[in-house]
Design a protein around this motif. Structure first.
Motif, PDB file in Angstrom:
ATOM      1  N   ALA A   1     121.594  60.706 119.542  1.00 51.15           N
ATOM      2  CA  ALA A   1     120.738  61.569 118.721  1.00 51.15           C
ATOM      3  C   ALA A   1     120.917  63.033 119.086  1.00 51.15           C
ATOM      4  CB  ALA A   1     119.277  61.160 118.884  1.00 51.15           C
ATOM      5  N   ILE A   2     121.097  63.306 120.363  1.00 49.65           N
ATOM      6  CA  ILE A   2     121.305  64.692 120.795  1.00 49.65           C
ATOM      7  C   ILE A   2     122.644  65.209 120.276  1.00 49.65           C
ATOM      8  CG2 ILE A   2     121.700  66.171 122.810  1.00 49.65           C
ATOM      9  CD1 ILE A   2     119.670  64.446 124.312  1.00 49.65           C
ATOM     10  N   VAL A   3     123.670  64.378 120.368  1.00 49.09           N
ATOM     11  CA  VAL A   3     124.998  64.779 119.879  1.00 49.09           C
ATOM     12  C   VAL A   3     124.951  65.097 118.387  1.00 49.09           C
ATOM     13  CG1 VAL A   3     127.343  63.954 119.436  1.00 49.09           C
ATOM     14  CG2 VAL A   3     126.264  63.525 121.651  1.00 49.09           C
ATOM     15  N   LEU A   4     124.183  64.339 117.646  1.00 48.26           N
ATOM     16  CA  LEU A   4     124.109  64.512 116.195  1.00 48.26           C
ATOM     17  C   LEU A   4     122.953  65.407 115.768  1.00 48.26           C
ATOM     18  CD1 LEU A   4     124.768  60.788 115.178  1.00 48.26           C
ATOM     19  CD2 LEU A   4     126.426  62.666 115.234  1.00 48.26           C
ATOM     20  N   GLY A   5     122.131  65.839 116.708  1.00 48.26           N
ATOM     21  CA  GLY A   5     120.935  66.611 116.388  1.00 48.26           C
ATOM     22  C   GLY A   5     121.239  67.976 115.790  1.00 48.26           C
ATOM     23  N   PRO A   6     120.414  68.429 114.859  1.00 46.11           N
ATOM     24  CA  PRO A   6     120.650  69.713 114.187  1.00 46.11           C
ATOM     25  C   PRO A   6     120.395  70.931 115.057  1.00 46.11           C
ATOM     26  CG  PRO A   6     118.550  68.784 113.493  1.00 46.11           C
ATOM     27  CD  PRO A   6     119.216  67.736 114.317  1.00 46.11           C
ATOM     28  N   ALA A   7     119.641  70.768 116.155  1.00 45.80           N
ATOM     29  CA  ALA A   7     119.293  71.924 116.984  1.00 45.80           C
ATOM     30  C   ALA A   7     120.034  71.949 118.317  1.00 45.80           C
ATOM     31  CB  ALA A   7     117.777  71.943 117.236  1.00 45.80           C
ATOM     32  N   THR A   8     120.908  70.992 118.539  1.00 46.67           N
ATOM     33  CA  THR A   8     121.600  70.910 119.833  1.00 46.67           C
ATOM     34  C   THR A   8     122.616  72.036 119.986  1.00 46.67           C
ATOM     35  OG1 THR A   8     121.367  68.499 119.757  1.00 46.67           O
ATOM     36  CG2 THR A   8     122.903  69.418 121.374  1.00 46.67           C
ATOM     37  N   ALA A   9     122.538  72.743 121.100  1.00 47.04           N
ATOM     38  CA  ALA A   9     123.447  73.855 121.362  1.00 47.04           C
ATOM     39  C   ALA A   9     124.789  73.344 121.878  1.00 47.04           C
ATOM     40  CB  ALA A   9     122.825  74.813 122.370  1.00 47.04           C
ATOM     41  N   ASP A  10     125.817  74.113 121.658  1.00 56.15           N
ATOM     42  CA  ASP A  10     127.163  73.720 122.089  1.00 56.15           C
ATOM     43  C   ASP A  10     127.267  73.467 123.598  1.00 56.15           C
ATOM     44  OD1 ASP A  10     127.979  73.873 119.461  1.00 56.15           O
ATOM     45  OD2 ASP A  10     128.847  75.886 119.660  1.00 56.15           O
ATOM     46  N   PRO A  11     126.678  74.324 124.455  1.00 57.32           N
ATOM     47  CA  PRO A  11     126.778  74.054 125.901  1.00 57.32           C
ATOM     48  C   PRO A  11     126.156  72.715 126.297  1.00 57.32           C
ATOM     49  CG  PRO A  11     126.161  76.342 125.529  1.00 57.32           C
ATOM     50  CD  PRO A  11     126.064  75.648 124.196  1.00 57.32           C
ATOM     51  N   THR A  12     125.125  72.288 125.573  1.00 60.30           N
ATOM     52  CA  THR A  12     124.530  70.973 125.848  1.00 60.30           C
ATOM     53  C   THR A  12     125.543  69.871 125.557  1.00 60.30           C
ATOM     54  OG1 THR A  12     122.326  71.787 125.271  1.00 60.30           O
ATOM     55  CG2 THR A  12     122.643  69.404 125.279  1.00 60.30           C
ATOM     56  N   ILE A  13     126.272  70.010 124.460  1.00 60.54           N
ATOM     57  CA  ILE A  13     127.302  69.019 124.121  1.00 60.54           C
ATOM     58  C   ILE A  13     128.393  69.009 125.182  1.00 60.54           C
ATOM     59  CG2 ILE A  13     129.028  68.350 122.418  1.00 60.54           C
ATOM     60  CD1 ILE A  13     126.192  67.860 121.502  1.00 60.54           C
ATOM     61  N   ALA A  14     128.743  70.172 125.697  1.00 61.61           N
ATOM     62  CA  ALA A  14     129.769  70.230 126.748  1.00 61.61           C
ATOM     63  C   ALA A  14     129.320  69.463 127.983  1.00 61.61           C
ATOM     64  CB  ALA A  14     130.066  71.682 127.108  1.00 61.61           C
ATOM     65  N   THR A  15     128.038  69.593 128.329  1.00 59.21           N
ATOM     66  CA  THR A  15     127.505  68.849 129.468  1.00 59.21           C
ATOM     67  C   THR A  15     127.591  67.348 129.221  1.00 59.21           C
ATOM     68  OG1 THR A  15     125.974  70.636 130.047  1.00 59.21           O
ATOM     69  CG2 THR A  15     125.462  68.442 130.893  1.00 59.21           C
ATOM     70  N   LEU A  16     127.211  66.921 128.037  1.00 58.60           N
ATOM     71  CA  LEU A  16     127.262  65.499 127.709  1.00 58.60           C
ATOM     72  C   LEU A  16     128.694  64.984 127.644  1.00 58.60           C
ATOM     73  CD1 LEU A  16     124.491  65.278 124.951  1.00 58.60           C
ATOM     74  CD2 LEU A  16     124.315  64.657 127.370  1.00 58.60           C
ATOM     75  N   ALA A  17     129.625  65.824 127.198  1.00 55.23           N
ATOM     76  CA  ALA A  17     131.030  65.416 127.105  1.00 55.23           C
ATOM     77  C   ALA A  17     131.603  65.082 128.480  1.00 55.23           C
ATOM     78  CB  ALA A  17     131.854  66.514 126.450  1.00 55.23           C
ATOM     79  N   GLY A  18     131.061  65.714 129.514  1.00 53.91           N
ATOM     80  CA  GLY A  18     131.543  65.455 130.861  1.00 53.91           C
ATOM     81  C   GLY A  18     130.914  64.236 131.501  1.00 53.91           C
ATOM     82  N   LYS A  19     129.892  63.658 130.836  1.00 49.17           N
ATOM     83  CA  LYS A  19     129.168  62.537 131.431  1.00 49.17           C
ATOM     84  C   LYS A  19     129.268  61.240 130.630  1.00 49.17           C
ATOM     85  CE  LYS A  19     125.531  65.481 133.434  1.00 49.17           C
ATOM     86  NZ  LYS A  19     124.068  65.761 133.438  1.00 49.17           N
ATOM     87  N   GLY A  20     129.529  61.347 129.345  1.00 45.84           N
ATOM     88  CA  GLY A  20     129.464  60.182 128.479  1.00 45.84           C
ATOM     89  C   GLY A  20     130.538  59.145 128.747  1.00 45.84           C
ATOM     90  N   ASP A  21     130.298  57.931 128.244  1.00 47.29           N
ATOM     91  CA  ASP A  21     131.316  56.893 128.350  1.00 47.29           C
ATOM     92  C   ASP A  21     132.306  57.050 127.199  1.00 47.29           C
ATOM     93  OD1 ASP A  21     130.138  55.776 126.033  1.00 47.29           O
ATOM     94  OD2 ASP A  21     128.911  54.385 127.190  1.00 47.29           O
ATOM     95  N   ALA A  22     133.261  56.150 127.105  1.00 50.50           N
ATOM     96  CA  ALA A  22     134.336  56.285 126.115  1.00 50.50           C
ATOM     97  C   ALA A  22     133.792  56.352 124.689  1.00 50.50           C
ATOM     98  CB  ALA A  22     135.316  55.126 126.253  1.00 50.50           C
ATOM     99  N   ARG A  23     132.824  55.497 124.378  1.00 49.92           N
ATOM    100  CA  ARG A  23     132.263  55.506 123.027  1.00 49.92           C
ATOM    101  C   ARG A  23     131.530  56.813 122.739  1.00 49.92           C
ATOM    102  NH1 ARG A  23     127.724  55.431 120.578  1.00 49.92           N
ATOM    103  NH2 ARG A  23     126.568  55.364 122.534  1.00 49.92           N
ATOM    104  N   GLN A  24     130.774  57.280 123.706  1.00 49.92           N
ATOM    105  CA  GLN A  24     130.004  58.503 123.514  1.00 49.92           C
ATOM    106  C   GLN A  24     130.912  59.721 123.390  1.00 49.92           C
ATOM    107  OE1 GLN A  24     127.595  57.958 127.023  1.00 49.92           O
ATOM    108  NE2 GLN A  24     125.865  57.133 125.863  1.00 49.92           N
ATOM    109  N   VAL A  25     131.970  59.734 124.174  1.00 51.68           N
ATOM    110  CA  VAL A  25     132.936  60.829 124.072  1.00 51.68           C
ATOM    111  C   VAL A  25     133.603  60.832 122.705  1.00 51.68           C
ATOM    112  CG1 VAL A  25     135.165  61.649 124.927  1.00 51.68           C
ATOM    113  CG2 VAL A  25     133.361  61.067 126.542  1.00 51.68           C
TER     114      VAL A  25
END
Length: 372
Positions: free
Chosen positions: A96-120
């Motif tokens: 939901a955060i990845v697809l959220g309308p208000a999520t900032a790009d730096p937040t996505i960068a943080t998640l990109a470094g932590k997510g599993d293969a599907r999430q990435v």
């Protein structure tokens, strides 16, 4: 993101803040999920005594509330970032955060470094965001759980759109490997990369990273030149490096351990070898060992000589000066720092350029008048 107080809150949220201790525990009713999470964020940002309580409450909120909050286009992006750090490990919230309308790009960068293969893979679908904030690509690249095929695809996108990715010391090599016309990795390549990474994890890398780089000096042969260390043997059944493409090798060199670097720094493809020495995992003792290896690519030695945090070590100075591939200007710059014994070894060496030998003899003469 900055943990600052919000500049504006809804009237309902402002009213809830009048009862901070209760609000921090989530006991003040609020109709909008965005209001509840914003109040918790505000308390955590402004009241150190209640920060722990507010953070724990946020982490324990039901999925329905968190999903409603991050899906609200009016929520402050800082609140979404705050939620991501506390509940982003829950799959539904992550998505939901990845697809959220208000999520900032730096937040996505943080998640990109932590997510599993599907999430990435989910993050990688938003090409517009990747190009707008290439730090996401860097985070994705260094996430060992990201599939090689996904990595190749986003790198190819950046190269095609002439976007340089910051945060990767080996970006030039990464981009060159994809730009060389190599096919993007497939599911079979994913399996090869995963097998190699798993095989490396089982190896003992201790002998390659232990020692004292400050005291390190290369072993000298009969001609006074530094002896090159042999590459470690690779069990191809466990670590199929020969089956890997240049882009796979470069990523393995970047993310792998000392064993991977020791093998790949000797790769016949220069861009792979350079990526290995640029890996953030390279230790001082590794740098000292590689500095004296005349069998390595010129660009590898040049990179070591240009790193002042490495050349300040005495062992690295000796190794570089004894290596005929070290740029002359660097050898000359380092030589005055040598001790007399080591300077004499340079003066007797037949494995370094004659100009370096001549300079060593000159320095010996200056230090001990009458010496030859």
């Amino acid at each position: 993101m900055n943990h600052d107080a919000l500049s504006s809150l809804s009237p309902a949220a402002q009213k809830a803040l009048a009862a901070k201790p209760m609000a921090a525990k989530g006991l003040v009713p609020l109709a909008r999920p965005a209001d509840m999470t914003s109040v918790l964020y505000q308390i955590a940002a402004t009241d150190p005594a209640l920060e722990g309580t507010a953070s724990a409450t946020a982490a324990g909120l039901p999925d329905a509330i968190l999903l409603g909050a991050v899906g609200d286009a009016t929520i402050d992006p800082r609140v979404v970032d705050w939620i991501a750090l506390r509940a982003g490990d829950r799959a539904k919230i992550f998505d939901a955060i990845v697809l959220g309308p208000a999520t900032a790009d730096p937040t996505i960068a943080t998640l990109a470094g932590k997510g599993d293969a599907r999430q990435v893979d989910l993050i990688a679908q938003n090409e517009q965001r990747l190009l707008r904030h290439p730090e996401i690509i860097a985070a994705l690249y260094t996430n060992a759980k990201a599939r090689m095929s996904t990595v190749d695809r986003v790198v190819e996108l950046a190269v095609r759109e002439h976007v340089r990715v910051p945060g990767l010391a080996c970006w030039d090599e990464v981009a060159r490997a994809i730009g060389a016309g190599a096919p993007v990795a497939t599911a079979a390549d994913d399996a090869v990369f995963a097998q190699a990474a798993a095989g490396l994890a089982e190896l003992d890398e201790t002998p390659l990273v232990t020692g004292d780089a400050e005291k390190f000096a290369p072993e000298l042969g009969e001609d006074g030149a530094a002896k090159a260390e042999a590459a470690p043997e690779v069990d191809e059944k466990k670590i199929p490096i020969s089956k890997m493409s240049p882009s796979q090798k470069i990523r393995l060199a970047t993310l792998g351990n000392a064993f991977a670097r020791a093998v790949l720094i000797r790769d016949p493809m220069k861009m792979v070898a350079v990526a290995a020495i640029k890996s953030p995992g390279v230790t001082e003792i590794e740098a000292a060992r590689y500095a004296g290896n005349a069998g390595l690519a010129d660009d590898v030695i040049r990179h070591i000589a240009a790193r002042r945090e490495w050349t300040k070590l005495y062992g690295v100075k000796i190794a570089l000066i004894m290596n005929p591939k070290t740029p002359m200007t660097e050898s000359m710059r380092l030589m005055p720092f040598l001790r007399d014994k080591d300077l004499r070894n340079v003066a007797r060496s037949r494995g370094v350029p004659s100009a370096v030998v001549a300079q060593a003899r000159k320095l010996i003469s200056q230090r001990t008048p009458g010496a030859k």
